[in-house]
Design a protein around this motif. Structure first.
Motif, PDB file in Angstrom:
ATOM      1  N   GLN A 190       0.855  -1.194   0.000  1.00 22.97           N
ATOM      2  CA  GLN A 190       0.000   0.000   0.000  1.00 22.97           C
ATOM      3  C   GLN A 190       0.886   1.238   0.000  1.00 22.97           C
ATOM      4  N   LYS A 191       0.650   2.146  -0.930  1.00 18.27           N
ATOM      5  CA  LYS A 191       1.428   3.390  -0.965  1.00 18.27           C
ATOM      6  C   LYS A 191       0.530   4.573  -0.635  1.00 18.27           C
ATOM      7  N   TYR A 192       0.975   5.404   0.281  1.00 22.56           N
ATOM      8  CA  TYR A 192       0.221   6.594   0.666  1.00 22.56           C
ATOM      9  C   TYR A 192       0.997   7.843   0.251  1.00 22.56           C
ATOM     10  N   GLY A 193       0.369   8.687  -0.554  1.00 23.97           N
ATOM     11  CA  GLY A 193       1.011   9.890  -1.087  1.00 23.97           C
ATOM     12  C   GLY A 193       1.063  11.022  -0.063  1.00 23.97           C
ATOM     13  N   GLY A 194       1.739  12.103  -0.443  1.00 23.88           N
ATOM     14  CA  GLY A 194       1.996  13.226   0.462  1.00 23.88           C
ATOM     15  C   GLY A 194       0.756  13.830   1.098  1.00 23.88           C
ATOM     16  N   SER A 195      -0.338  13.954   0.319  1.00 29.08           N
ATOM     17  CA  SER A 195      -1.525  14.586   0.906  1.00 29.08           C
ATOM     18  C   SER A 195      -2.233  13.635   1.869  1.00 29.08           C
ATOM     19  N   SER A 196      -1.957  12.340   1.757  1.00 30.43           N
ATOM     20  CA  SER A 196      -2.578  11.350   2.657  1.00 30.43           C
ATOM     21  C   SER A 196      -1.884  11.297   4.013  1.00 30.43           C
ATOM     22  N   ASP A 233      -5.231  11.461  -3.252  1.00 29.82           N
ATOM     23  CA  ASP A 233      -6.256  12.435  -2.853  1.00 29.82           C
ATOM     24  C   ASP A 233      -7.415  12.531  -3.841  1.00 29.82           C
ATOM     25  N   VAL A 234      -7.469  11.641  -4.826  1.00 27.49           N
ATOM     26  CA  VAL A 234      -8.628  11.559  -5.730  1.00 27.49           C
ATOM     27  C   VAL A 234      -9.075  10.094  -5.742  1.00 27.49           C
ATOM     28  N   GLU A 235     -10.309   9.846  -6.240  1.00 24.53           N
ATOM     29  CA  GLU A 235     -10.867   8.495  -6.075  1.00 24.53           C
ATOM     30  C   GLU A 235     -10.448   7.489  -7.139  1.00 24.53           C
ATOM     31  N   GLY A 236      -9.476   7.855  -7.957  1.00 25.62           N
ATOM     32  CA  GLY A 236      -9.011   6.918  -8.967  1.00 25.62           C
ATOM     33  C   GLY A 236      -8.472   7.669 -10.159  1.00 25.62           C
ATOM     34  N   VAL A 237      -8.447   6.981 -11.282  1.00 23.92           N
ATOM     35  CA  VAL A 237      -7.971   7.609 -12.515  1.00 23.92           C
ATOM     36  C   VAL A 237      -9.205   8.091 -13.286  1.00 23.92           C
ATOM     37  N   TYR A 238      -9.180   9.336 -13.697  1.00 22.63           N
ATOM     38  CA  TYR A 238     -10.287   9.951 -14.437  1.00 22.63           C
ATOM     39  C   TYR A 238      -9.829  10.201 -15.880  1.00 22.63           C
ATOM     40  N   ILE A 239     -10.796  10.448 -16.742  1.00 21.86           N
ATOM     41  CA  ILE A 239     -10.372  10.698 -18.133  1.00 21.86           C
ATOM     42  C   ILE A 239      -9.493  11.941 -18.247  1.00 21.86           C
ATOM     43  N   THR A 240      -9.690  12.866 -17.310  1.00 20.35           N
ATOM     44  CA  THR A 240      -8.779  14.016 -17.236  1.00 20.35           C
ATOM     45  C   THR A 240      -8.693  14.448 -15.770  1.00 20.35           C
ATOM     46  N   ASP A 241      -7.755  15.311 -15.436  1.00 19.73           N
ATOM     47  CA  ASP A 241      -7.519  15.687 -14.034  1.00 19.73           C
ATOM     48  C   ASP A 241      -8.801  16.198 -13.354  1.00 19.73           C
ATOM     49  N   PRO A 242      -9.345  15.475 -12.371  1.00 21.21           N
ATOM     50  CA  PRO A 242     -10.608  15.878 -11.733  1.00 21.21           C
ATOM     51  C   PRO A 242     -10.481  17.148 -10.888  1.00 21.21           C
ATOM     52  N   GLN A 243      -9.258  17.552 -10.567  1.00 20.63           N
ATOM     53  CA  GLN A 243      -9.084  18.804  -9.797  1.00 20.63           C
ATOM     54  C   GLN A 243      -9.272  19.996 -10.744  1.00 20.63           C
ATOM     55  N   ILE A 244      -9.103  19.747 -12.048  1.00 21.41           N
ATOM     56  CA  ILE A 244      -9.281  20.829 -13.033  1.00 21.41           C
ATOM     57  C   ILE A 244     -10.670  20.753 -13.656  1.00 21.41           C
ATOM     58  N   GLY A 260       1.330  13.405 -18.874  1.00 20.30           N
ATOM     59  CA  GLY A 260       1.423  14.296 -17.711  1.00 20.30           C
ATOM     60  C   GLY A 260       0.395  14.073 -16.610  1.00 20.30           C
ATOM     61  N   ALA A 261      -0.412  12.991 -16.666  1.00 20.23           N
ATOM     62  CA  ALA A 261      -1.356  12.711 -15.578  1.00 20.23           C
ATOM     63  C   ALA A 261      -0.547  12.230 -14.378  1.00 20.23           C
ATOM     64  N   LYS A 262      -0.283  13.144 -13.434  1.00 17.97           N
ATOM     65  CA  LYS A 262       0.667  12.793 -12.378  1.00 17.97           C
ATOM     66  C   LYS A 262       0.064  11.876 -11.304  1.00 17.97           C
ATOM     67  N   VAL A 263      -1.153  11.403 -11.533  1.00 17.79           N
ATOM     68  CA  VAL A 263      -1.787  10.524 -10.534  1.00 17.79           C
ATOM     69  C   VAL A 263      -0.915   9.303 -10.239  1.00 17.79           C
ATOM     70  N   ILE A 264      -0.098   8.904 -11.184  1.00 19.22           N
ATOM     71  CA  ILE A 264       0.904   7.856 -10.925  1.00 19.22           C
ATOM     72  C   ILE A 264       2.157   8.122 -11.763  1.00 19.22           C
TER      73      ILE A 264
HETATM   74  P1  ADP Z   1       0.175  11.761  -4.234  1.00 20.57           P
HETATM   75  O1  ADP Z   1       0.724  12.843  -3.368  1.00 20.57           O
HETATM   76  O2  ADP Z   1      -0.858  10.917  -3.561  1.00 20.57           O
HETATM   77  O3  ADP Z   1       1.230  10.968  -4.953  1.00 20.57           O
HETATM   78  P2  ADP Z   1      -0.234  13.333  -6.642  1.00 20.57           P
HETATM   79  O4  ADP Z   1      -0.525  14.776  -6.395  1.00 20.57           O
HETATM   80  O5  ADP Z   1       1.129  12.950  -7.091  1.00 20.57           O
HETATM   81  O6  ADP Z   1      -0.681  12.516  -5.348  1.00 20.57           O
HETATM   82  O7  ADP Z   1      -1.267  12.745  -7.709  1.00 20.57           O
HETATM   83  C1  ADP Z   1      -2.650  12.911  -7.518  1.00 20.57           C
HETATM   84  C2  ADP Z   1      -3.145  14.071  -8.381  1.00 20.57           C
HETATM   85  O8  ADP Z   1      -3.047  13.700  -9.751  1.00 20.57           O
HETATM   86  C3  ADP Z   1      -4.595  14.402  -8.197  1.00 20.57           C
HETATM   87  O9  ADP Z   1      -4.812  15.277  -7.117  1.00 20.57           O
HETATM   88  C4  ADP Z   1      -4.964  15.026  -9.538  1.00 20.57           C
HETATM   89  O10 ADP Z   1      -4.974  16.430  -9.495  1.00 20.57           O
HETATM   90  C5  ADP Z   1      -3.832  14.621 -10.461  1.00 20.57           C
HETATM   91  N1  ADP Z   1      -4.289  14.041 -11.724  1.00 20.57           N
HETATM   92  C6  ADP Z   1      -3.833  14.430 -12.946  1.00 20.57           C
HETATM   93  N2  ADP Z   1      -4.429  13.739 -13.914  1.00 20.57           N
HETATM   94  C7  ADP Z   1      -5.290  12.872 -13.311  1.00 20.57           C
HETATM   95  C8  ADP Z   1      -6.204  11.885 -13.805  1.00 20.57           C
HETATM   96  N3  ADP Z   1      -6.352  11.647 -15.117  1.00 20.57           N
HETATM   97  N4  ADP Z   1      -6.916  11.169 -12.908  1.00 20.57           N
HETATM   98  C9  ADP Z   1      -6.769  11.397 -11.595  1.00 20.57           C
HETATM   99  N5  ADP Z   1      -5.931  12.332 -11.057  1.00 20.57           N
HETATM  100  C10 ADP Z   1      -5.197  13.061 -11.912  1.00 20.57           C
END
Ligand code: ADP
Ligand code: ASP
Ligand code: MG
Length: 241
Positions: free
Chosen positions: A6-12, A174-185, A207-211
């Motif tokens: 299990q990996k927990y990111g900075g905001s977690s 900090d988001v509920e999964g992978v979205y088609i585009t950044d859900p914060q935007i 550039g989807a930094k979610v992973i």
């Molecule tokens: P962590 O600190 O948990 O590693 P990151 O900030 O590195 O988190 O990654 C999570 C962020 O990735 C989300 O808050 C979101 O803004 C961003 N993001 C960019 N593209 C996507 C996407 N397609 N789906 C989900 N999140 C995305």
């Protein structure tokens, strides 16, 4: 018995309260009968703050020292998470990347993991402990500390999952999964239930930094199933396989 990384990111893990919440979640998974290895990122904006600190003493900080400095952020959160687990009655042990034998090349600030000496973690698992590993870092064969590039804790988690033959690697964010585009935007963006490694590779390289891109590459290569999900809800996230 399943082995879950299990990996927990900075905001977690951005505050003591959040670290305690993470500890509860980790223990819940352990008490369901799984072996658990957790990987943590630095608390909140710690990495940026450490960078700022470095620049205050040297506008061109030496790369070796910079990596040593940046690695400390993850060490703080791993020690704190292990302490929180202990306070809830869990058996846990925290380690830095070098301590668990995460061996990398010498490319400071973007090092690649070459191998992991899994014996160290396996011994702790046999002793029924939850292993808490500081993400984003490793050590060269010359014994200097390296970091894996921004967002690199994801890669630590996947590399550990591959090396240990884990059944699943969960990426809590900090988001509920992978979205088609950044859900914060784009808040109305649709969440994906399941996507292939190839599709995730494409999104990460755009550039989807979610992973972290390298984490996806490694997951694909070693066929590690990934589950990207929120650390703030119980909802199912996105499965990548
Ligand atoms: P962590 O600190 O948990 O590693 P990151 O900030 O590195 O988190 O990654 C999570 C962020 O990735 C989300 O808050 C979101 O803004 C961003 N993001 C960019 N593209 C996507 C996407 N397609 N789906 C989900 N999140 C995305
Ligand atoms: N703390 C590092 C960063 O901010 C690594 C990570 O969070 O994965 O980039
Ligand atoms: Mg990240």
């Amino acid at each position: 018995m399943a082995l879950i990384v299990q990996k927990y990111g900075g905001s977690s893990v951005s505050s003591p309260e959040k670290i305690k919440e993470v500890a509860k979640r980790v223990l819940e998974a352990k008490r369901k009968g799984n072996n658990i290895v957790t990987v943590v990122s630095a608390m909140g904006n710690t990495t940026d703050e450490l960078l700022e600190l470095a620049w205050q003493v040297n506008s061109h900080p030496p790369k070796r020292e910079l990596d040593m400095l940046l690695s400390t952020g993850e060490i703080v959160s791993s020690a704190l998470l292990s302490m929180a687990l202990h306070s809830l009655g869990g058996k846990a042990a925290a380690f830095s990347g070098p301590q668990v034998g995460i061996i990398t090349d010498e490319a400071y600030s973007k090092a690649r993991i070459l191998r992991i000496e899994t014996k160290i973690i396996q011994k702790e698992i046999r002793e029924d402990k939850i292993v808490v590993v500081a993400g984003y870092q490793g050590v060269t064969s010359q014994n200097t500390i390296t970091t894996l590039g921004r967002g690199g804790s994801d890669t630590t988690a996947v590399a550990l999952a591959a090396a240990l033959g884990a059944d699943l690697c969960e990426i809590y964010t900090d988001v509920e999964g992978v979205y088609i585009t950044d859900p914060q935007i784009i808040p109305e963006a649709r969440k994906l239930k399941r996507i292939s490694y190839e599709e995730m590779l494409e999104m990460a390289s755009l550039g989807a930094k979610v992973i972290h891109l390298r984490a996806v590459e490694m997951a694909k290569k070693y066929k590690v199933p990934l589950h990207i999900r929120s650390s703030f809800s119980q909802k199912e996230g996105t499965i990548i396989e």
